[in-house]
Design an enzyme around this catalytic site. Sequence first.
Site, PDB file in Angstrom:
ATOM      1  N   VAL A   1     -11.092  -0.467   6.598  1.00 46.56           N
ATOM      2  CA  VAL A   1     -12.290  -1.037   5.491  1.00 46.56           C
ATOM      3  C   VAL A   1     -12.717  -1.134   4.646  1.00 46.56           C
ATOM      4  CG1 VAL A   1     -14.992  -1.679   6.632  1.00 46.56           C
ATOM      5  CG2 VAL A   1     -12.923  -0.592   8.006  1.00 46.56           C
TER       6      VAL A   1
ATOM      7  N   LYS B   1      -6.296  -1.856  10.016  1.00 49.49           N
ATOM      8  CA  LYS B   1      -7.554  -2.493  10.732  1.00 49.49           C
ATOM      9  C   LYS B   1      -7.737  -3.066  12.274  1.00 49.49           C
ATOM     10  CE  LYS B   1      -7.517  -6.264   7.954  1.00 49.49           C
ATOM     11  NZ  LYS B   1      -6.775  -6.668   7.199  1.00 49.49           N
TER      12      LYS B   1
ATOM     13  N   LYS C   1     -13.112  -5.195  10.481  1.00 50.64           N
ATOM     14  CA  LYS C   1     -14.034  -3.924  10.091  1.00 50.64           C
ATOM     15  C   LYS C   1     -14.769  -4.631  10.409  1.00 50.64           C
ATOM     16  CE  LYS C   1     -10.945  -5.717   6.066  1.00 50.64           C
ATOM     17  NZ  LYS C   1     -10.881  -6.934   4.992  1.00 50.64           N
TER      18      LYS C   1
ATOM     19  N   VAL D   1       0.893  -1.051  -0.290  1.00 50.22           N
ATOM     20  CA  VAL D   1       0.002   0.154  -0.169  1.00 50.22           C
ATOM     21  C   VAL D   1       0.994   1.356  -0.217  1.00 50.22           C
ATOM     22  CG1 VAL D   1      -1.996   1.516   1.172  1.00 50.22           C
ATOM     23  CG2 VAL D   1      -2.142  -1.419   1.093  1.00 50.22           C
TER      24      VAL D   1
ATOM     25  N   GLU E   1      -3.779 -16.376   1.879  1.00 47.97           N
ATOM     26  CA  GLU E   1      -2.236 -16.465   2.472  1.00 47.97           C
ATOM     27  C   GLU E   1      -1.505 -17.290   2.740  1.00 47.97           C
ATOM     28  OE1 GLU E   1      -0.597 -13.255   3.703  1.00 47.97           O
ATOM     29  OE2 GLU E   1      -2.021 -11.954   3.611  1.00 47.97           O
TER      30      GLU E   1
HETATM   31  N1  HSE Z   1      -8.209  -9.565   3.270  1.00 55.77           N
HETATM   32  C1  HSE Z   1      -8.665  -9.675   3.046  1.00 55.77           C
HETATM   33  C2  HSE Z   1      -9.337  -9.901   1.463  1.00 55.77           C
HETATM   34  C3  HSE Z   1      -7.657  -7.836   2.750  1.00 55.77           C
HETATM   35  O1  HSE Z   1      -9.251 -10.662   0.950  1.00 55.77           O
HETATM   36  O2  HSE Z   1     -10.275  -9.425   1.759  1.00 55.77           O
HETATM   37  C4  HSE Z   1      -7.656  -7.042   3.228  1.00 55.77           C
HETATM   38  O3  HSE Z   1      -8.101  -6.912   4.852  1.00 55.77           O
END
Ligand code: HSE
Length: 454
Positions: free
Chosen positions: A159, A132, A232, A41, A217
């Site tokens: 979010v 977050k 979130k 980011v 991941e």
């Molecule tokens: N891993 C999250 C998703 C994005 O799959 O939406 C980061 O919050």
Amino acid sequence: MTSPASPLVATGVSELDLKASESSAPRLGHVRVGLLGCGNVGAALVKLVEQQAPMIEARTGLRLEITRIAVRNLSRGRDVAVPEGLLTRDAHSVVNDPDVDVVVEVIGGIEPARELITEALAAGKPVVSANKELLANVGTELFTAAESHGVDLLCEAAVAGGIPLMRALRESLRGEPIRRVMGIVNGTTNFILTKMTEEGAEYSAALAEAQELGYAERDPTADVEGYDAGAKVAIIASICFGARVVAGDVYHEGISNISAAEIAIAKRLGYVVKLLGIAERDSQTGEIGVRVHPAMVPLHHPLASVRESYNAVFVDSDAAGSLMFYGRGAGGAPTASAVLGDLIDASLNLCQGTHGISGTFTRHPIRAIDETTAEYLLGLDVADQPGVLHAVTGVFARHGVSIRVAEQEGIGPDARLVFITHEAREADLQATVRELRDLDVVRRVGGLLRVISG
Ligand code: HSE
């Protein structure tokens, strides 16, 4: 911003800086940004600021410049070329640098982010954060600190990534008594469920594909078990209801227990299965309900059409009615876009000597999941013999759970009973499930799916 103070702005902009703008927009100033973190980011933000600087200056009169960047590893390759002199491993020196006016935090995690943000706010520097985890745990404490120091703490990117949701909830809908916010706020699980729904893929195959594509991941727990969505939901509830809600208040169930067969049943009945994050407030009792779980969404509901890794958030308000926000909930560029919007906003406020109102955060009772009600779909693999339906429905009856639909799929060893209940209390439904598990004629109790009303 640089000093001395300009008559145009309360917080000080130099003559030199004012000349820098060639636009016809009011010339506000040169705002120097300290960036904490330059991963996915952060690097996308550096690129965006560079690309959009002329447009931002033309529209707003602001000249944004990233002057310091704190990183963990100075020699790591990055997605963006950064002049070496900007980089440091000492994040505190960025926050405390007198040549940094606004701080952007994209390092993630609770510490040292909390300490750095607290320091920046105390020094009167506005902060933009995409974190977050931090905001879902100590967000209200940080918003309160921002308020008491008279500076902005903005968190659009924390979010639903690139979707402009938080500002809408915090500002545009400030006059609305919001009843419920319900959304698909995790792209990884939405991708997996889309594969299971549209291609009949089993969970493990869909997860493997999400991992190959870089959505999930290697350890997918945070996404697939609902922790990411839960964080979130906590932030959404805090902002929407002015309440102190933390990640630990959010009930969560993930999608790892759902089979392609259950999704197919839901589809045949006119529903699509989505992992929903829900924040709602009971206007009578003031109780707040916060939860994440898979749910059956009627095909005609706008959330049903949200596919692949997209996110969408559906808001039930009063005068404005139902609203839906849709877009990319993750990814470097969309998330950086949200950060940049906040950065411009915070910089404009700083130049004008003002700040937004974060609001106050009070304690509300959190409704226990056992006290919530819904219609439920439950699938049972059972022995195919006389009296089984009678035995099974007797369990529902004993716990006061009324059945709306009952049907048998398959025969012999493939026999499965599928039930949809009338609205029932979660505690009663869970007691029903526990007793069904102990019945000899029930081979397997499938995942529980709550039905969202149209
Ligand atoms: N891993 C999250 C998703 C994005 O799959 O939406 C980061 O919050």
